[in-house]
Write a protein that holds these residues in place. Structure first.
Motif, PDB file in Angstrom:
ATOM      1  N   HIS A 495       0.859  -1.178   0.000  1.00 41.49           N
ATOM      2  CA  HIS A 495       0.000   0.000   0.000  1.00 41.49           C
ATOM      3  C   HIS A 495       0.901   1.236   0.000  1.00 41.49           C
ATOM      4  CE1 HIS A 495      -3.816  -2.162   1.038  1.00 41.49           C
ATOM      5  NE2 HIS A 495      -2.925  -3.049   1.468  1.00 41.49           N
ATOM      6  N   GLU A 496       0.529   2.229  -0.784  1.00 44.84           N
ATOM      7  CA  GLU A 496       1.319   3.458  -0.873  1.00 44.84           C
ATOM      8  C   GLU A 496       0.460   4.647  -0.485  1.00 44.84           C
ATOM      9  OE1 GLU A 496       3.372   4.258  -4.445  1.00 44.84           O
ATOM     10  OE2 GLU A 496       4.804   2.601  -4.223  1.00 44.84           O
ATOM     11  N   CYS A 497       1.029   5.511   0.367  1.00 44.92           N
ATOM     12  CA  CYS A 497       0.367   6.743   0.791  1.00 44.92           C
ATOM     13  C   CYS A 497       1.334   7.893   0.511  1.00 44.92           C
ATOM     14  CB  CYS A 497       0.009   6.707   2.274  1.00 44.92           C
ATOM     15  SG  CYS A 497      -0.543   5.090   2.872  1.00 44.92           S
ATOM     16  N   VAL A 498       0.840   8.954  -0.065  1.00 52.51           N
ATOM     17  CA  VAL A 498       1.676  10.082  -0.452  1.00 52.51           C
ATOM     18  C   VAL A 498       1.298  11.291   0.395  1.00 52.51           C
ATOM     19  CG1 VAL A 498       2.376  11.621  -2.326  1.00 52.51           C
ATOM     20  CG2 VAL A 498       1.926   9.197  -2.797  1.00 52.51           C
ATOM     21  N   PHE A 499       2.299  11.865   1.063  1.00 56.51           N
ATOM     22  CA  PHE A 499       2.113  13.096   1.833  1.00 56.51           C
ATOM     23  C   PHE A 499       2.675  14.245   0.996  1.00 56.51           C
ATOM     24  CE2 PHE A 499       2.102   9.745   4.926  1.00 56.51           C
ATOM     25  CZ  PHE A 499       1.208  10.152   5.908  1.00 56.51           C
ATOM     26  N   GLN A 500       1.797  15.162   0.629  1.00 57.00           N
ATOM     27  CA  GLN A 500       2.226  16.309  -0.173  1.00 57.00           C
ATOM     28  C   GLN A 500       1.241  17.455   0.021  1.00 57.00           C
ATOM     29  OE1 GLN A 500       2.399  15.621  -4.407  1.00 57.00           O
ATOM     30  NE2 GLN A 500       3.996  17.129  -4.728  1.00 57.00           N
ATOM     31  N   PRO A 501       1.681  18.625   0.446  1.00 60.81           N
ATOM     32  CA  PRO A 501       3.068  18.994   0.749  1.00 60.81           C
ATOM     33  C   PRO A 501       3.527  18.419   2.080  1.00 60.81           C
ATOM     34  CG  PRO A 501       1.597  20.800   1.248  1.00 60.81           C
ATOM     35  CD  PRO A 501       0.740  19.723   0.630  1.00 60.81           C
ATOM     36  N   ILE A 502       4.811  18.603   2.386  1.00 62.41           N
ATOM     37  CA  ILE A 502       5.377  18.069   3.620  1.00 62.41           C
ATOM     38  C   ILE A 502       6.124  19.164   4.353  1.00 62.41           C
ATOM     39  CG2 ILE A 502       5.559  15.687   2.812  1.00 62.41           C
ATOM     40  CD1 ILE A 502       8.469  16.231   2.124  1.00 62.41           C
ATOM     41  N   PHE A 503       6.312  18.933   5.645  1.00 62.17           N
ATOM     42  CA  PHE A 503       7.121  19.795   6.494  1.00 62.17           C
ATOM     43  C   PHE A 503       8.375  19.000   6.846  1.00 62.17           C
ATOM     44  CE2 PHE A 503       2.739  21.040   6.880  1.00 62.17           C
ATOM     45  CZ  PHE A 503       2.770  22.431   6.849  1.00 62.17           C
ATOM     46  N   LEU A 504       9.509  19.419   6.327  1.00 67.63           N
ATOM     47  CA  LEU A 504      10.716  18.593   6.376  1.00 67.63           C
ATOM     48  C   LEU A 504      11.148  18.267   7.785  1.00 67.63           C
ATOM     49  CD1 LEU A 504      12.938  20.081   3.525  1.00 67.63           C
ATOM     50  CD2 LEU A 504      11.840  17.847   3.615  1.00 67.63           C
ATOM     51  N   LEU A 505      10.958  19.170   8.743  1.00 64.61           N
ATOM     52  CA  LEU A 505      11.458  18.953  10.099  1.00 64.61           C
ATOM     53  C   LEU A 505      10.360  18.523  11.067  1.00 64.61           C
ATOM     54  CD1 LEU A 505      13.971  21.929  10.413  1.00 64.61           C
ATOM     55  CD2 LEU A 505      14.414  19.577   9.706  1.00 64.61           C
ATOM     56  N   SER A 506       9.152  18.336  10.594  1.00 66.23           N
ATOM     57  CA  SER A 506       8.069  17.874  11.470  1.00 66.23           C
ATOM     58  C   SER A 506       8.153  16.364  11.650  1.00 66.23           C
ATOM     59  CB  SER A 506       6.706  18.247  10.888  1.00 66.23           C
ATOM     60  OG  SER A 506       6.523  19.647  10.887  1.00 66.23           O
ATOM     61  N   GLY A 507       7.657  15.909  12.796  1.00 66.34           N
ATOM     62  CA  GLY A 507       7.618  14.480  13.070  1.00 66.34           C
ATOM     63  C   GLY A 507       6.254  13.908  12.713  1.00 66.34           C
ATOM     64  N   TYR A 508       6.229  12.944  11.818  1.00 64.10           N
ATOM     65  CA  TYR A 508       4.984  12.283  11.407  1.00 64.10           C
ATOM     66  C   TYR A 508       4.908  10.938  12.127  1.00 64.10           C
ATOM     67  CZ  TYR A 508       4.455  15.670   7.597  1.00 64.10           C
ATOM     68  OH  TYR A 508       4.298  16.821   6.859  1.00 64.10           O
ATOM     69  N   THR A 509       4.065  10.875  13.149  1.00 65.74           N
ATOM     70  CA  THR A 509       3.826   9.606  13.850  1.00 65.74           C
ATOM     71  C   THR A 509       2.673   8.893  13.156  1.00 65.74           C
ATOM     72  OG1 THR A 509       4.572  10.572  15.941  1.00 65.74           O
ATOM     73  CG2 THR A 509       3.314   8.527  16.055  1.00 65.74           C
ATOM     74  N   MET A 510       2.910   7.660  12.702  1.00 68.35           N
ATOM     75  CA  MET A 510       1.891   6.952  11.929  1.00 68.35           C
ATOM     76  C   MET A 510       1.791   5.506  12.374  1.00 68.35           C
ATOM     77  SD  MET A 510       3.922   6.993   8.279  1.00 68.35           S
ATOM     78  CE  MET A 510       4.157   8.758   8.390  1.00 68.35           C
ATOM     79  N   TRP A 511       0.630   4.953  12.170  1.00 68.51           N
ATOM     80  CA  TRP A 511       0.357   3.568  12.518  1.00 68.51           C
ATOM     81  C   TRP A 511      -0.769   3.068  11.631  1.00 68.51           C
ATOM     82  CZ3 TRP A 511      -0.671   7.861  15.383  1.00 68.51           C
ATOM     83  CH2 TRP A 511      -2.012   8.147  15.641  1.00 68.51           C
ATOM     84  N   ILE A 512      -0.937   1.742  11.608  1.00 65.71           N
ATOM     85  CA  ILE A 512      -2.002   1.121  10.822  1.00 65.71           C
ATOM     86  C   ILE A 512      -3.112   0.703  11.784  1.00 65.71           C
ATOM     87  CG2 ILE A 512      -2.629  -0.703   9.221  1.00 65.71           C
ATOM     88  CD1 ILE A 512      -0.682   1.364   8.126  1.00 65.71           C
TER      89      ILE A 512
END
Length: 934
Positions: A495-512
């Protein structure tokens, strides 16, 4: 006849024009109220509905008078007065005081119409209820006629006139007529109309002024002025998500959720009923929470519940009742009946067991797994007299059993088990999420696969994430506030998920998150900073070449624009072909844009690719760049000229000698990397030195006219001529020097011949030997090979035909010229013994054979034995290879002859002897056993 005329007169009423003057606004109540209009000369006790009192006081202001004037238009109602006054007022079940204006009250309304005998006798009544819809967007009023005509149902038309100020300040006592807006009311249902007024969210607490114009039976009535604040009459939507469950202690819990987000708290009215063999009851309770415990649950019972809501701390309208929910319990109650959990967690089931209308004590309950494994009592817990609990610690993933994807947990009596069971689903939610940021730093793509997770029917998977303002926390956790992300299944199963736009220094906490009717499970959260997972663009402008005169593979490239971090580079190179055998080289200097490598073959085409990665180790390697290829060019002048030999053709009649030079084309590794032409350089004492260009030919003939003639063959490419070359001098005196005393040739097999020679006594300045061989019976090409002067034994590898005769010659080569050859015309007969040395002899022999086979039989290549003194001979005799097969064949032939002769002798001498098996008197006798006849 009189009745028909009366009905005809009622059908010809005319439209009424109304002019109203306002006095005081009636404050609208949040419950149902009624509008009643009655003639002023009617008896109130008769006209008002039951329970409504007559009050002539106007102190409370909750009334308005309407005066109607009827002009006679027919002769059938001449006894009616020409002017009739109707008084209208509001009343409700909570306030049954219907006020009537006094004689001095101003603001009467005059209604001009035809005679109305019906309204003059009984008046008109309407039920009205208004509320603010739960979405806080529409103000709704219902108007329902209570007038019942014994002859005809008159058409009902209602208009709602309203004023909603933009500011919250109070309006003047009597608003201007032009300030009212008209809301058309829908009267699609007979006798009932619905009016809707849109209310902006910013005016919910403003005062809404309104009144009704009701047309019924051709007469238009106008209600008194009403006032209300929409926020005070909100009617919420019914509660959602109503469900019942059994708590761990065995109580029935009713839960629900608020319908919509409202600016105030709600109170709830819960009505439920219980029907069981033991008890039947109904209850009604009001609570402020969204759940209610109603008591202990009983097996074999049925529960029905409904809930509605209303504003808690102020006026409001009760919502409609929710849809009834029925909850039925079985004889064996499991709570929860199904559990969905993850690997490594703990799970507990509770049970109430009923056997023949008697609840079994919790101490007598035992638990089984899949009816095959009894659960140890150490995992039991007694919650109460009737409730038993079992706990499963540190669960493993459920192993599917056919179509069953769960484990069945049975609650049993001591002596029997009920067929009902609880279901335990344990899923491994270890899902790996990997993300990478593209080389342009504009988007981040995250991938995850569920191939390792068993599918659960009815479940859906969703990636959720929470973005922090800067970087990641030390220990990522599932955040209570998260957003879903759309992911698409690819052909590779990911499965592919695309984040756009992004914040280069932000922390993206993700889970399924695995969503199922039984609940939801979350995988272990991971936190990703886009700047730390960058996959750079591959290096560009990659070039590869073999440097001229230096002979190194030089690779150059350009660094990608992003990221701006220091990068390390990796080079892979290999000989170009279908399957490239890659070698890698690391470049750690971020400032480097080129590298030079040593390669074994300078005259081959190399494929080269370059990729890069952040030097601090974060992120990913970029893709390999597009391959660059070297071009084969001349790197240096040829290392050496070709080895050559000669053929001397002598014409005795003309007394001429011609020398033909023969040589093989140079290999690429010797020519570096091509030969454009060959040059033959001559040197004689009479003519000096001169050169002849022979092009790309490998044969050259010249006359030998002087006593000594030296020649050298040079190879020339675009860089220059070879510096190291082979010389050969043709000298008449030296051609008579006999340096070779003996020469022997021993055939090992059809592809190898051992050549051995001895030198005559003397001090010779030998340079090398030339071995020459050919088939005597054919005029084929001569094969030759140069051998170092220190060697006295050699293996010749070629295709030798045993029945052919070969001429083998050995030519000693001196600095002064070519000596007298030693020539033999047959192989030597005798023993050949090979004595390998203790360490190297056998190995060298094997390598020589293997090398000869690898090189082929077109050219005869010689293998020189380094430990020559330790090798004597390898075979007993050259004829051994012929004799041994003959002996074996003769032996086989002799053995076959003997066997055939033996069979013929048996037939010749034993032909008359009978076979006992064919004789009737001999049946059953054992001829191998002794029998005494006497």
């Amino acid at each position: 006849m009189t009745c028909q005329k009366l009905c005809l007169a009622l059908l010809h009423w005319e439209f009424v024009y109304v002019i109203t003057a306002f006095n005081l606004a009636y404050p609208m109540t949040p419950w149902r109220f009624q509008l009643s209009c009655m003639p002023s000369n009617a008896t109130y006790d008769f006209l008002l509905p039951a329970g409504i009192s007559k009050n002539t006081s106007n102190s409370n202001g909750h009334y308005e008078a309407v005066e109607a004037r009827f002009n006679s238009s027919g002769t059938y109602f001449s006894n009616l007065s020409s002017k009739t006054t109707f008084h209208c007022c509001f009343w409700s079940e909570e306030d049954k005081n219907c006020s009537v204006p006094a004689d001095n009250v101003e603001g009467k309304a005059f209604v001009s119409t035809v005679n109305s005998l019906v309204f003059q006798q009984i008046g008109a009544n309407w039920n009205i209820q208004c509320w603010m819809k739960g979405d806080l967007k529409l103000f709704i009023c219902y108007v329902e006629s209570l007038f019942k005509n014994p002859f005809k149902n008159y058409d009902l038309k209602v208009h709602l006139l309203y004023v909603l100020p933009e500011a919250s300040e109070e309006w003047p006592l009597v608003p201007q007529k032009g300030t009212f807006q008209v809301a058309q009311c829908n009267c699609s249902v007979a006798g009932r109309c619905e009016c809707r007024v849109p209310v902006p969210a910013t005016r919910l607490d403003h005062t809404l002024l309104m009144h009704f114009q009701v047309t019924s039976g051709g007469v238009t009535f106008q209600s008194p002025l009403m006032s209300v604040q929409p926020i005070n009459v909100v009617k919420p939507d019914p509660p959602l998500g109503l469900h019942m469950e059994i708590t761990d202690s065995g109580h029935l819990k009713i839960s629900w959720s608020s319908p919509t987000l409202l600016p105030f708290q709600l109170q709830y009215q819960v009505k439920y009923s219980e029907n069981s063999t033991i008890n039947m009851r109904e209850a009604d309770e009001i609570v402020s929470a969204t759940s209610l415990l109603v008591g202990s649950v009983l097996p074999g019972s049925s529960y029905e519940v409904q809930v509605r809501g209303k504003r808690l701390d102020g006026p409001g309208v009760w919502s409609d009742w929710s849809t009834p929910l029925v909850f039925t319990t079985q004889d064996v109650i499991y709570f929860p009946p199904k559990i969905l959990t993850s690997v490594g967690s703990n799970a507990s089931f509770h049970c109430i067991y009923k056997n023949e209308n008697e609840i079994v004590s919790s101490k007598k309950i035992v638990w089984w797994m899949n009816l095959a494994e009894k659960i140890p009592q150490s995992q039991y817990s007694v919650v109460g007299d009737r409730v038993s609990q079992v706990t499963f610690p540190n669960l493993n993933a459920t192993k599917p059993r056919g179509k069953f994807t769960y484990d069945a947990v049975y609650c049993c009596n001591e002596h029997e088990c009920h067929h009902r069971y609880a279901e335990l689903y344990v899923i491994d939610v270890n899902i790996n999420i990997s993300c990478e940021t593209d080389g342009y730093l504009t988007k981040m793509t995250c991938r995850w696969s569920t191939n390792a997770i068993p599918s659960l029917t009815g479940s859906t998977l969703q990636l959720r994430y929470h973005r922090s303002s800067l970087y990641c926390s030390d220990v990522p956790s599932v955040h209570p506030i998260s957003e879903p992300k759309d992911c698409h299944l690819q052909r590779n199963g990911f499965h592919e998920c695309v984040f756009q736009p992004i914040f280069l220094l932000s922390g993206y906490t993700m889970w399924i998150r695995i969503n199922h009717a039984l609940g939801s499970l979350d995988s272990a959260p991971v936190c990703v900073v886009p700047d730390s997972v960058v996959k750079p663009l591959p290096p560009s402008s990659v070039k590869a070449e073999i440097t001229v005169k230096i002979g190194l593979l030089k690779i150059s490239w350009e660094k990608p624009v992003f990221p701006e971090n220091n990068l390390q580079f990796q080079i892979r190179y290999g000989l170009s072909g279908k399957e490239v055998q890659w070698k890698t080289y690391e470049v750690y200097d971020a400032r480097s844009k080129s590298a030079s490598l040593l390669v074994p073959d300078l005259c081959a085409v190399y494929a080269v690719q370059v990729r890069c990665k952040r030097q601090d180790g974060l992120g990913y390697w970029s893709n390999w760049s597009a391959p660059a290829y070297t071009v084969v060019v001349d790197i240096k002048a040829p290392i050496r000229g070709p080895e050559f030999w000669r053929i001397i053709n002598e014409d005795t009649t003309k007394k001429e000698k011609n020398v033909t030079l023969l040589w093989k084309p140079l290999m690429k590794n010797d020519s570096l990397c091509s030969v454009r032409r060959y040059v033959v350089r001559h040197h004689t004492s009479r003519n000096g030195m001169w050169s002849e260009d022979v092009g790309n030919h490998t044969k050259f003939t010249f006359p030998w006219t002087e006593q000594a003639h030296s020649v050298t063959v040079l190879a020339v490419n675009s860089i220059g001529a070879s510096l190291t070359n082979f010389n050969l001098t043709f000298s008449w005196p030296m051609s008579k020097v006999n340096a070779v005393e003996s020469l022997r040739a021993y055939p090992l097999n059809s592809s190898c011949v051992i050549l051995s020679w001895t030198l005559a006594a003397g001090d010779y300045n030998l340079v090398s030997f030339i071995i020459e061989w050919k088939i005597l019976t054919e005029d084929g090409d001569i094969k030759w090979l140069r051998v170092p002067s220190s060697v006295k034994k050699y293996y010749i590898h070629d295709h030798f035909i045993p029945i052919e005769k070969y001429q083998i010659g050995l030519y000693p080569i001196f600095m002064e010229g070519v000596g007298k050859p030693k020539i033999i015309n047959s192989f030597t007969q005798g023993d050949v013994r090979v004595q390998p040395s203790k360490d190297k002899g056998e190995e060298h022999f094997s390598k020589g054979i293997a090398s000869a086979k690898a090189l082929g039989s077109e050219q005869a290549w010689w293998f020189r034995e380094q430990q020559g003194d330790d090798i004597e001979k390898h075979q007993n005799d050259a004829g051994l290879y012929v004799i041994v097969p003959i002996i074996i064949s003769s032996s086989i032939l002799l053995l076959g002859t003997l066997l055939i002769s033996h069979q013929r002798m048996k037939k010749l001498f034993w032909e008359d002897v009978p076979n006992p098996k064919n004789c009737s008197w001999a049946q059953g006798l054992n001829f191998q056993k002794r029998v005494d006849i006497l």
